[in-house]
Design a protein around this motif. Sequence first.
Motif, PDB file in Angstrom:
ATOM      1  N   TYR A 185       0.735  -1.136   0.031  1.00  0.00           N
ATOM      2  CA  TYR A 185       0.005   0.081   0.116  1.00  0.00           C
ATOM      3  C   TYR A 185       1.020   1.248   0.006  1.00  0.00           C
ATOM      4  N   PHE A 186       1.932   1.353   1.005  1.00  0.00           N
ATOM      5  CA  PHE A 186       2.898   2.441   1.046  1.00  0.00           C
ATOM      6  C   PHE A 186       3.675   2.747  -0.320  1.00  0.00           C
ATOM      7  N   VAL A 187       4.038   1.698  -0.941  1.00  0.00           N
ATOM      8  CA  VAL A 187       5.013   2.128  -2.163  1.00  0.00           C
ATOM      9  C   VAL A 187       4.123   2.197  -3.312  1.00  0.00           C
ATOM     10  N   ILE A 188       3.045   1.392  -3.833  1.00  0.00           N
ATOM     11  CA  ILE A 188       2.449   1.525  -4.937  1.00  0.00           C
ATOM     12  C   ILE A 188       1.304   2.857  -4.622  1.00  0.00           C
ATOM     13  N   GLY A 189       0.885   2.961  -3.615  1.00  0.00           N
ATOM     14  CA  GLY A 189       0.026   4.217  -3.388  1.00  0.00           C
ATOM     15  C   GLY A 189       0.692   5.536  -2.842  1.00  0.00           C
ATOM     16  N   GLY A 190       1.502   5.258  -1.843  1.00  0.00           N
ATOM     17  CA  GLY A 190       2.190   6.488  -1.338  1.00  0.00           C
ATOM     18  C   GLY A 190       3.329   7.145  -2.282  1.00  0.00           C
ATOM     19  N   ILE A 191       3.889   6.254  -2.781  1.00  0.00           N
ATOM     20  CA  ILE A 191       5.091   6.728  -3.756  1.00  0.00           C
ATOM     21  C   ILE A 191       4.631   6.701  -5.344  1.00  0.00           C
ATOM     22  N   LYS A 192       3.586   5.891  -5.525  1.00  0.00           N
ATOM     23  CA  LYS A 192       3.117   5.627  -7.047  1.00  0.00           C
ATOM     24  C   LYS A 192       1.936   6.092  -7.616  1.00  0.00           C
ATOM     25  N   ALA A 193       0.913   6.269  -6.345  1.00  0.00           N
ATOM     26  CA  ALA A 193      -0.243   6.860  -6.554  1.00  0.00           C
ATOM     27  C   ALA A 193      -1.162   5.718  -7.618  1.00  0.00           C
ATOM     28  N   ALA A 194      -1.066   4.648  -7.285  1.00  0.00           N
ATOM     29  CA  ALA A 194      -1.725   3.422  -7.996  1.00  0.00           C
ATOM     30  C   ALA A 194      -2.467   2.731  -7.068  1.00  0.00           C
ATOM     31  N   SER A 195      -3.298   1.788  -7.197  1.00  0.00           N
ATOM     32  CA  SER A 195      -4.111   0.967  -6.574  1.00  0.00           C
ATOM     33  C   SER A 195      -3.540  -0.189  -6.452  1.00  0.00           C
ATOM     34  N   ALA A 196      -3.262  -0.597  -4.941  1.00  0.00           N
ATOM     35  CA  ALA A 196      -2.856  -1.810  -4.759  1.00  0.00           C
ATOM     36  C   ALA A 196      -3.794  -3.172  -5.260  1.00  0.00           C
ATOM     37  N   HIS A 197      -5.312  -2.702  -4.887  1.00  0.00           N
ATOM     38  CA  HIS A 197      -6.173  -4.031  -5.221  1.00  0.00           C
ATOM     39  C   HIS A 197      -6.282  -3.932  -6.821  1.00  0.00           C
ATOM     40  N   TRP A 198      -6.151  -2.888  -7.372  1.00  0.00           N
ATOM     41  CA  TRP A 198      -6.419  -3.059  -9.056  1.00  0.00           C
ATOM     42  C   TRP A 198      -5.062  -3.884  -9.392  1.00  0.00           C
ATOM     43  N   TRP A 199      -3.944  -3.673  -9.028  1.00  0.00           N
ATOM     44  CA  TRP A 199      -2.713  -4.312  -9.602  1.00  0.00           C
ATOM     45  C   TRP A 199      -2.694  -6.056  -8.995  1.00  0.00           C
ATOM     46  N   ASN A 200      -3.145  -5.948  -8.011  1.00  0.00           N
ATOM     47  CA  ASN A 200      -3.446  -7.508  -7.586  1.00  0.00           C
ATOM     48  C   ASN A 200      -4.539  -8.455  -8.620  1.00  0.00           C
ATOM     49  N   TYR A 201      -5.481  -7.470  -8.802  1.00  0.00           N
ATOM     50  CA  TYR A 201      -6.725  -8.026  -9.510  1.00  0.00           C
ATOM     51  C   TYR A 201      -6.186  -8.537 -10.866  1.00  0.00           C
ATOM     52  N   ARG A 202      -5.385  -7.648 -11.529  1.00  0.00           N
ATOM     53  CA  ARG A 202      -4.784  -7.791 -13.025  1.00  0.00           C
ATOM     54  C   ARG A 202      -3.425  -8.731 -12.791  1.00  0.00           C
ATOM     55  N   HIS A 203      -2.600  -8.420 -12.045  1.00  0.00           N
ATOM     56  CA  HIS A 203      -1.237  -9.077 -12.268  1.00  0.00           C
ATOM     57  C   HIS A 203      -1.536 -10.420 -11.818  1.00  0.00           C
ATOM     58  N   PHE A 204      -2.361 -10.873 -10.861  1.00  0.00           N
ATOM     59  CA  PHE A 204      -2.312 -12.470 -10.651  1.00  0.00           C
ATOM     60  C   PHE A 204      -2.994 -13.079 -11.614  1.00  0.00           C
ATOM     61  N   GLN A 205      -3.984 -12.560 -12.225  1.00  0.00           N
ATOM     62  CA  GLN A 205      -4.512 -13.334 -13.293  1.00  0.00           C
ATOM     63  C   GLN A 205      -3.410 -13.709 -14.411  1.00  0.00           C
ATOM     64  N   HIS A 206      -2.521 -12.544 -14.644  1.00  0.00           N
ATOM     65  CA  HIS A 206      -1.387 -12.905 -15.724  1.00  0.00           C
ATOM     66  C   HIS A 206      -0.632 -13.671 -15.262  1.00  0.00           C
ATOM     67  N   HIS A 207      -0.095 -14.017 -14.050  1.00  0.00           N
ATOM     68  CA  HIS A 207       0.767 -14.796 -13.428  1.00  0.00           C
ATOM     69  C   HIS A 207       0.139 -16.279 -13.594  1.00  0.00           C
ATOM     70  N   ALA A 208      -1.318 -16.570 -13.242  1.00  0.00           N
ATOM     71  CA  ALA A 208      -2.043 -17.658 -13.265  1.00  0.00           C
ATOM     72  C   ALA A 208      -1.901 -18.314 -14.726  1.00  0.00           C
ATOM     73  N   LYS A 209      -2.212 -17.423 -15.765  1.00  0.00           N
ATOM     74  CA  LYS A 209      -2.367 -17.932 -16.829  1.00  0.00           C
ATOM     75  C   LYS A 209      -1.687 -16.994 -17.999  1.00  0.00           C
ATOM     76  N   PRO A 210      -0.509 -16.898 -17.858  1.00  0.00           N
ATOM     77  CA  PRO A 210       0.484 -15.995 -18.716  1.00  0.00           C
ATOM     78  C   PRO A 210       0.141 -16.244 -20.333  1.00  0.00           C
ATOM     79  N   ASN A 211      -0.060 -15.056 -21.090  1.00  0.00           N
ATOM     80  CA  ASN A 211      -0.252 -15.280 -22.456  1.00  0.00           C
ATOM     81  C   ASN A 211      -1.439 -16.176 -23.107  1.00  0.00           C
TER      82      ASN A 211
END
Length: 431
Positions: A185-211
């Motif tokens: 939360y601190f790094v992606i939100g406080g340093i980058k102004a992005a959503s941790a929940h959104w990142w988790n939602y997208r990125h783990f789909q990518h890892h589970a079923k890449p390409n």
Amino acid sequence: MGLGNRSNREITLEEVQQHGKLSLKKWLIIDNSVYDVTEWQNRHPGGRRLLAHHTGQDATEAFTAFHLDKQLVTKYLKALCVGHLPAEQQKQSPIVKDMHELRQQAEEMGLFESKLWFYAAHLSHIIVLDILAWLCLWWYGIGWLPYIITTLLLTTAQAQAGWLQHDFGHLSVFQKSRWNHWFHYFVIGGIKAASAHWWNYRHFQHHAKPNMVAKDPDVDMPYLFLLGDKLPKIWGAKQKGFMPYNYQAKYFFFLGPPLVLPVLFHIVNITYVFKRKVWTDIAWTVVYFTRLFWMFTPLLGAWGTFWMYMLVRLLESHWFVWVTQMSHIPMTIDKDQDKDWFTSQLQATCNVRQSAFNDWFTGHLNFQIEHHLFPTMPRHNFWKIAPYVERMCTKHGIEYQQKGLLTAFADVVRSLEHSGQLWYEAYHEMP
């Protein structure tokens, strides 16, 4: 009979497959036990779609790869168990068995134990870059050279913060999940102004079923780009699409890296956090922009600060896109074939050769293969497990691809050219 098995009922693999994506009841397999996740999928911390991508399949390897505290997760699984596979269907394939042994070996070697000083040093150098950027403008004024230097320092800080939040998001720094989440939360939100929940939602789909088409959101962009060997032929034969895909390698330079962070990043983040009312992420974003404008408005004014922020996002976007896509776009892109974890990750990822610069510049994503196989492994240990992964590839006849950094960048363009030409030929093929 497997994790949390409370039932003596035997359920065949064929029955589980019938309770897949199109079924009202969603079943999956973990450690030879069958679980009904129909209700749980709406509460799954990784998101509904991530769980749905594995329904009707054996999710043991994905479960093992993603979960840090498996004992805690097992408590939730117990109530979901509906049976187990019959003994004759519980046999592991040689490659699955070898992957299991490779993971055990990595654990015995202590490769899942992080060096906290490494991440502390990484965070410190990001903070130092931010401070130096402000000092440059404060000391030398807003001339063109101090402005350029400040922008480059901020861009570097943002790119490196992107790699650091990636570490916390994958739970690869601390042994306790909650500590990883808090720092994420601190790094992606406080340093980058992005959503941790959104990142988790997208990125783990990518890892589970890449390409994998329709499951990996990172390759789900057919209206702008057609990727791989199969989808371009299908779309071309059906004469689908409104872009001149045979020129996609050229317009990629205008619609790809320049737009991902300055435009798409803001649209999807804002849409996600407000639609789902993720107030924690919104609060951290407010913290970021409050700090940014407090630091730079006295030097550049409000509008000057805003346009510098957008310039930083533009530059960072090029860094981010080339590094993240160099290991995936040139690889196999296809629908989910329900292959084992090792095979599916290797066909979708490749490595870039190690060097001190490549490690730093890519946040160790030059070891994309090892990162995908062991997503919770601290990145400073990838080089240690890499030789073992390569030997396993040789044993099972799977190509272990690694290349130079510039070659990897060029392969992105060459892959886009190849896919675009496949579409063009299929589109204009005479009946």
